[in-house]
Design an enzyme around this catalytic site. Structure first.
Site, short mmCIF file in Angstrom:
data_model
loop_
_atom_site.label_atom_id
_atom_site.label_comp_id
_atom_site.label_asym_id
_atom_site.label_seq_id
_atom_site.Cartn_x
_atom_site.Cartn_y
_atom_site.Cartn_z
N CYS A 35 0.76 -1.31 0.00
CA CYS A 35 -0.09 0.12 0.08
C CYS A 35 0.95 1.11 -0.07
O CYS A 35 1.22 1.68 1.03
CB CYS A 35 -0.92 -0.05 1.32
SG CYS A 35 -1.84 1.25 1.42
N CYS A 43 -0.26 4.18 1.96
CA CYS A 43 -0.06 3.99 3.64
C CYS A 43 1.65 4.31 3.85
O CYS A 43 1.63 4.65 4.86
CB CYS A 43 -0.46 2.58 3.92
SG CYS A 43 -2.07 2.00 3.37
N ASP A 44 2.22 3.53 3.42
CA ASP A 44 3.67 3.48 3.81
C ASP A 44 4.87 4.05 3.26
O ASP A 44 5.78 4.34 3.47
CB ASP A 44 3.98 1.92 3.67
CG ASP A 44 3.08 0.71 4.41
OD1 ASP A 44 2.33 1.47 5.22
OD2 ASP A 44 3.08 -0.39 4.00
#
Lengths: 213, 326
Positions: free
Chosen positions: B153, B156-157
């Protein structure tokens, strides 16, 4: 400029109108506020104004160090969620619950107010068996759609058992802490410094990990 | 500051009924993404008793930041569109359960669907709209280092890779998007693509070309991810020459496309080599009374607007099927 636009404000009010009992937020900041602290300060102020059931106390990490110690707050910005009788729900937010985390924040407010779905009896039984201090830290980023799930799960454990304290930690605001726990993917759930879980896991997986402690 | 509020999560579910094993439903919909939710609106409007079980409401839409090609909205956030869909389903009495996956589908005069928790649901017709999930590389080191440098992701990261060296696998739109996000903050990005060209949209290819810290390796593929507790090196092979090289990397983002959630229907309905469920233009599978719609099917171009249309079609076909059975 307000953080919440007209549309979000309306939605937030509607959601908060479902709160059952009162909830008190204790917000910790510091004398010379960092940008995140300033934004968090505004966030808590605006939010508390959206419901009669919400009250807010703003404290200072250094000046109010006894209170900070009482609530195990060691960094700012921090939001501690208290029940209507003033007791600690065990739920903490470190950093601003912005982005997707607004959802875990609202879930926490509703849950602490008493609006919460019952857990399956088998899960409830396992939670009530926890009899030693458990500290859960869920590392998130505001852009992570899966993270609120992990946060809500950890917070639920805290709400159900007073031995459990559960923090949402916004990784971008606490970089040294994220490095300390080698967070390179979120959500990452760290339990008592020693155990961790990667990804949004069901409550039973969290319990498995706690029972290993 | 942005707030990705999922207002629908907090709405009292006054019209959602529990799914029940003893009820024989007219239609059982598996999946709550755009195809499944549209199908539900259509079957409910036809007055058919409908149950819907889904892992998560909204499916891949919940992971989409902005949608700019769903007509009626020039721009809408993924969660907002999910809320609108959900509200539209909620005006009807529907048996509904989320966070629930399907284990097995058994066809028959009455179709039986076994849920992961062991309950069995029964229905005259089934609409499979279970969508897709991110595909894994299935190479050594991937599973062990997932969440420790192996990421799926990018939104997200990505923040954890500021001033780091990363590899992005996949040259489609999601791979290009991840590479662009990472190029902004990482020291260096290597984009690895199996095919001899990038397959994403030109607009993204051009955007990526504007960064001088990006290298693109076409016709290469990762073979192994190595590191002690965290990703340190990735073994990359040149597909033409077979030559392997070890690239140092702090992280590897896997964006190699999607896998259909069709395991529970294996051996029941016909699928293509990618495990997509074969359907005709009426959304019929080869099994009478079992229909499929959206990303889980062989229908080309995986788009929200297409999934919605297919969901509507599957519902109307199911309604006809039930009518003709009488």
């Amino acid at each position: 400029m307000p953080l919440f636009d007209e549309k979000i404000t309306k939605q937030l009010k509607e959601i908060l109108s479902q709160m059952q009992k009162d909830v008190k937020l204790v917000f910790f900041t510091q004398e010379i506020e960092c940008q995140t602290c300033r934004d968090a300060h505004q966030f808590t102020n605006e939010l508390a104004g959206l419901s009669d059931k919400l009250s807010l106390e703003t404290l200072n990490l250094v000046i109010d160090k006894d209170q900070a110690a009482k609530y195990a707050v060691d960094k700012v910005p921090a939001i501690v969620v208290l029940k209507d009788d003033g007791t600690d729900s065990g739920i903490r937010f470190f950093g601003i619950p912005g982005g997707y985390e607004i959802n875990s924040f609202l879930s926490a407010l509703l849950a602490v107010s008493g609006r919460v779905e019952p857990l399956p009896p088998a899960v409830q039984a396992r939670i009530s068996k926890i009899d030693k201090p458990v500290h859960i830290q869920v590392f998130v980023t505001p852009t992570c759609p899966y993270c609120p799930g992990a946060v809500v799960t950890a917070h639920r454990l805290a709400l159900e058992n007073s031995h459990v304290r559960a923090d949402m930690v916004e990784s971008n605001s606490f970089v040294p802490l994220s490095i300390k726990y080698q967070v390179s993917g979120v959500p990452k759930t760290v339990i008592n410094e020693t155990n961790d879980l990667v990804g949004a896991q069901p409550i039973t997986a969290l319990l498995d990990e706690i029972e290993k402690l | 500051m942005e707030f990705n509020l999922s207002a629908g999560l907090f709405v009292a579910e006054q019209n959602f009924l529990p799914v029940e094993s003893q009820t024989l439903y007219d239609v059982l919909i598996i999946g709550g993404g755009p195809a499944g939710m549209t199908a539900a609106v259509y079957t409910l409007r036809k007055g058919l008793s409908t149950a819907l079980v889904t892992g998560n409401v909204g499916g891949q839409m919940t992971e989409t930041a902005g949608i700019e090609n769903y007509l009626g909205y020039r721009y809408i956030n993924g969660n907002e569109l999910v809320d609108k869909f959900r509200e539209q389903v909620m005006q009807f009495g529907i048996a509904f359960e989320s966070s629930q996956k399907v284990q097995r589908l058994e066809p028959g005069p009455v179709h039986q669907v076994t849920l992961e928790d062991g309950r069995v649901l029964r229905a005259k017709t089934v609409i499979i709209a279970s969508g897709k999930q991110s595909k894994r590389l299935n190479i050594p080191g991937e599973k062990e280092l997932a969440g420790h440098g192996v990421a799926y992701c990018a939104i997200c990261d990505a923040p954890f890779y500021a001033d780091k060296t990363v590899i992005v696998v996949g040259g489609g739109n999601s791979g290009l998007g991840a590479a662009i996000d990472l190029a902004k903050i990482a020291t260096h990005v290597t984009l690895v693509q199996r095919r001899d060209r990038l397959t994403g949209d030109q607009i993204l290819i051009d955007k990526l070309a504007a960064y001088d810290n990006v290298r693109i390796l076409l016709e290469h593929e990762p073979r192994e991810i190595r590191g002690d507790g965290h990703v340190e090196r990735v073994l990359i092979a040149d597909k033409k020459t077979g030559e392997e090289q070890e690239l140092p990397a702090d992280g590897i983002f896997v964006e190699v496309g999607l896998l259909p959630n069709s395991q529970f229907a294996r051996g029941v309905v016909e699928m293509n080599e990618y495990n997509e469920i074969w359907v005709d233009c009426f959304c019929r599978t080869r099994v009478p009374g079992i229909f499929a719609a959206g990303d889980v099917t062989t229908v080309p171009y995986k788009q929200i607007i297409i999934a919605c249309g297919e969901g509507a079609k599957a519902a109307l076909t199911a309604a006809d099927y039930i009518q003709n059975q009488k």
